[in-house]
Design an enzyme around this catalytic site. Structure first.
Site, PDB file in Angstrom:
ATOM      1  N   ASP A  28      37.384  44.072  37.885  1.00 43.66           N
ATOM      2  CA  ASP A  28      37.597  44.284  36.342  1.00 43.66           C
ATOM      3  C   ASP A  28      36.502  43.508  35.574  1.00 43.66           C
ATOM      4  OD1 ASP A  28      39.401  46.079  36.482  1.00 43.66           O
ATOM      5  OD2 ASP A  28      41.038  44.623  35.951  1.00 43.66           O
ATOM      6  N   LYS A  49      37.411  47.944  32.081  1.00 43.68           N
ATOM      7  CA  LYS A  49      37.384  48.518  30.853  1.00 43.68           C
ATOM      8  C   LYS A  49      37.019  47.436  29.550  1.00 43.68           C
ATOM      9  CE  LYS A  49      41.639  51.267  31.918  1.00 43.68           C
ATOM     10  NZ  LYS A  49      41.765  50.221  33.324  1.00 43.68           N
ATOM     11  N   MET A  70      46.683  40.210  24.212  1.00 41.14           N
ATOM     12  CA  MET A  70      45.979  41.344  23.674  1.00 41.14           C
ATOM     13  C   MET A  70      46.539  41.347  22.141  1.00 41.14           C
ATOM     14  SD  MET A  70      46.725  44.239  26.617  1.00 41.14           S
ATOM     15  CE  MET A  70      48.179  43.442  27.080  1.00 41.14           C
TER      16      MET A  70
HETATM   17  N1  SAH Z   1      46.286  40.210  33.981  1.00 38.21           N
HETATM   18  C1  SAH Z   1      45.930  39.176  32.833  1.00 38.21           C
HETATM   19  C2  SAH Z   1      46.109  39.748  31.392  1.00 38.21           C
HETATM   20  C3  SAH Z   1      45.231  41.253  31.377  1.00 38.21           C
HETATM   21  S1  SAH Z   1      45.455  41.470  29.619  1.00 38.21           S
HETATM   22  C4  SAH Z   1      46.841  37.722  33.115  1.00 38.21           C
HETATM   23  O1  SAH Z   1      47.497  37.543  33.983  1.00 38.21           O
HETATM   24  O2  SAH Z   1      46.069  36.828  32.572  1.00 38.21           O
HETATM   25  C5  SAH Z   1      44.265  41.141  28.873  1.00 38.21           C
HETATM   26  C6  SAH Z   1      44.836  39.789  27.778  1.00 38.21           C
HETATM   27  O3  SAH Z   1      45.053  38.829  28.675  1.00 38.21           O
HETATM   28  C7  SAH Z   1      43.675  39.470  26.871  1.00 38.21           C
HETATM   29  O4  SAH Z   1      43.504  40.486  25.720  1.00 38.21           O
HETATM   30  C8  SAH Z   1      44.026  38.232  26.502  1.00 38.21           C
HETATM   31  O5  SAH Z   1      45.085  38.403  25.519  1.00 38.21           O
HETATM   32  C9  SAH Z   1      44.531  37.627  27.709  1.00 38.21           C
HETATM   33  N2  SAH Z   1      43.315  36.793  28.443  1.00 38.21           N
HETATM   34  C10 SAH Z   1      42.883  37.212  29.517  1.00 38.21           C
HETATM   35  N3  SAH Z   1      42.025  36.039  29.834  1.00 38.21           N
HETATM   36  C11 SAH Z   1      42.260  35.258  28.990  1.00 38.21           C
HETATM   37  C12 SAH Z   1      41.382  34.019  28.692  1.00 38.21           C
HETATM   38  N4  SAH Z   1      40.943  33.529  29.329  1.00 38.21           N
HETATM   39  N5  SAH Z   1      41.792  33.340  27.430  1.00 38.21           N
HETATM   40  C13 SAH Z   1      42.676  33.938  26.525  1.00 38.21           C
HETATM   41  N6  SAH Z   1      43.304  35.102  26.691  1.00 38.21           N
HETATM   42  C14 SAH Z   1      43.077  35.738  27.982  1.00 38.21           C
END
Ligand code: SAH
Length: 524
Positions: free
Chosen positions: A39, A61, A176
């Site tokens: 991803d 995406k 998100m």
């Molecule tokens: N599977 C991932 C989440 C995917 S959804 C997990 O467990 O972290 C994607 C969302 O995750 C983003 O829109 C944001 O809100 C959050 N996100 C992912 N990486 C991030 C980061 N490094 N800092 C802050 N928010 C993050």
């Protein structure tokens, strides 16, 4: 034996962005996989350990950009597994937390394909922790909820129960959540959540350049807009958000907010880069040279074949030490064919080649502690190690060793100064200088050059890197950066290139360079 099973799909979490937060299992699987589907939000360098012949396929995406549809990703995973390959599906954070890992697992099971899940550190926990916000706290929050702030737009009805979320007795962590922050905050307040409740937004949590802003539930949306916080970001609502005042730690690290350029060859840069990152620096790797081993040459073969004839063996860099042992190890196969006399007492079998025992009769000198460590890793405790990391110091340290009439081997880079061999020859030694590697130019890539433009520091660990990098960059050398030099020879090369050294290390090794940079950063 392999750590992966063929025909199995591994749904693997890569963590939130800091490469140090990847799990051991994830790295092991990436290193063994035939194919990796990855991803967008995976840590920098996450795939560095993949096999050279592994297929690395991007299926991420990106907002506003056409992407591989979810159903097709599932089909590709199934196809690859059915072809008997070991497949890693690498996702940001944790695959089962807003990662669609559940859907992919279901599709695989329906197709009769085996899968395993490797959890990752999820952003909700990691970004908060890096912001100094504990998602639970004995006094503030006995529960935490992970909430999506932006649902699948194709869903007809919202699944979010704002009344229940407003009444939730603990911390709310929105993933998100930036795009609809205004509406979501208003919905929570309308449902009865206190507008004065502390809130925080964390952008790019755990990545270099993480930013955190704090406000209240009532003001977080306008604060995020004013500060231009963008995705990926996490919104934390709850009393714990105010704990950041006491618990923020990231910003306190000595090199926080500083961009430091590392110019060593990539193979040598990782230790220095990791240490700098650990101190909070944003590291830009800008190698202008690459180490090219020269172990196939006749002079190397001859030196190795007659290794037991030398009275003194001098190593002037960790590379030189490591490559000498590589050459020794290779010699078992063809050492005698190289034309030398096979030394008495050395192994003549074809398995495994020579090792440290081949150096048993010689005095071994290292130019500095780094080289001594490389020797130690091969089982040799250096007899002579000067305090200062320059050839002159080694000459001085060797003044007690009687070299008259003795045979000396110096294994080193093709392009090096002649201070050491000249001094030893003058004292009556027969010196054989053998190039075990050369440093060749490598053009730094444009992306790294652009990232280096605002650098606070450029570090130089050798004069050849100074020359190569300044020639390669020309007027794109970061003008505002303070130059940190490992020692006098490197500093002279900096001056010759028309640049100014801001700090020179007192100890001429990487630790000395780090100490000098840190001291400068606390005063500048
Ligand atoms: N599977 C991932 C989440 C995917 S959804 C997990 O467990 O972290 C994607 C969302 O995750 C983003 O829109 C944001 O809100 C959050 N996100 C992912 N990486 C991030 C980061 N490094 N800092 C802050 N928010 C993050």
């Amino acid at each position: 034996m392999s750590v992966t099973r063929r025909g199995v799909v591994y749904l693997v979490g890569a963590g939130p962005g800091d490469p140090g937060l990847m799990t051991r299992r994830s790295l092991e699987l990436i290193a063994a996989a035939d194919v990796v589907y990855y991803d967008r939000l995976i840590p920098p360098g996450a795939l560095d350990g993949a096999r050279a012949d592994a297929e690395l396929i991007y299926v991420g995406k990106q907002p506003g950009v056409p992407s591989v549809p979810q159903a097709e990703i599932g089909e590709r995973l199934i196809e690859a597994a059915r072809a008997g390959r070991s497949v890693v599906r690498l996702k940001g954070g944790d695959p089962f937390v807003f990662g669609r890992g559940g859907e992919e697992g279901e599709a695989l099971r329906a197709a009769g394909v085996e899968f395993e899940v490797v959890p990752g550190v999820t952003a909700g926990v990691a970004a908060s922790a890096y912001a100094g916000i504990p998602v639970t706290h004995r006094d503030d929050a006995s529960a935490v909820a992970f909430v999506t702030g932006h649902e699948d737009p194709e869903k007809a009805e919202t699944a979010l129960d704002w009344d229940a979320l407003a009444a939730f007795p603990g911390t709310l962590v929105f993933y998100m959540g930036v795009k609809r922050l205004g509406e979501n905050a208003a919905a929570l307040i309308a449902a009865g959540r206190d507008a004065e409740e502390p809130a925080a937004a964390i952008e790019r949590g755990t990545w270099a350049g993480q930013r955190t802003v704090t406000a209240t539930l009532g003001t977080i949306a306008s604060t995020v807009e004013r500060e231009d916080i963008g995705a990926p970001a996490l919104i934390v609502v709850g009393a714990v958000a105010a704990r950041r005042e006491a618990l923020a730690w990231l910003e306190r690290r000595p090199l926080h907010g500083r961009t430091v350029v590392v110019t060593r060859a990539r193979a040598q840069a990782s230790g220095l880069a990791a240490t700098l990152r650990g101190l909070g620096a944003n590291v830009v790797e800008l190698p202008a040279i690459r180490i090219e081993p020269l172990l196939e040459s006749d002079e190397v073969r001859r030196a190795v074949a007659t290794i037991a004839d030398y009275d003194l063996i001098c190593l002037t860099s960790p590379n030189g030490a490591n490559l000498l042992f590589d050459a020794l190890a290779a010699a078992g196969q063809d050492g005698r064919a190289a034309g030398g006399t096979t030394a008495p007492g050395t192994k003549t079998g074809t398995a495994g080649g020579l090792d440290a025992r081949a150096l048993a009769g010689a005095t071994v000198a290292a130019i500095g502690p780094g080289t001594a460590r490389a020797l130690a890793a091969h089982g040799i405790a250096a007899d002579v190690v000067p305090e200062r990391f320059v050839a002159e110091a080694l000459v001085e340290a060797l003044s007690d060793v009687d070299v008259k009439g003795k045979r000396v081997l110096i294994a080193r880079a093709a392009e090096a100064r002649d201070v050491l061999p000249d001094a030893l020859r003058e004292r009556g030694a027969t010196v054989n200088v053998v190039a075990v590697y050369e440093t060749v130019r490598e053009a730094p890539d444009d992306e790294a050059i652009a990232a280096a433009q605002d650098a606070d520091y450029v570090t130089f660990t050798s004069s050849s890197t100074v020359r190569n990098l300044t020639e390669a960059l020309g007027d794109r050398f970061p003008a505002g950066a303070r130059i940190v030099s490992i020692g006098p020879i490197t500093s002279a090369a900096v001056a010759e290139a028309g640049l100014e050294v801001a700090v020179e290390a007192e100890r001429h090794d990487v630790d000395g360079l780090l100490a000098a940079l840190l001291a400068d950063a606390t005063t500048n």
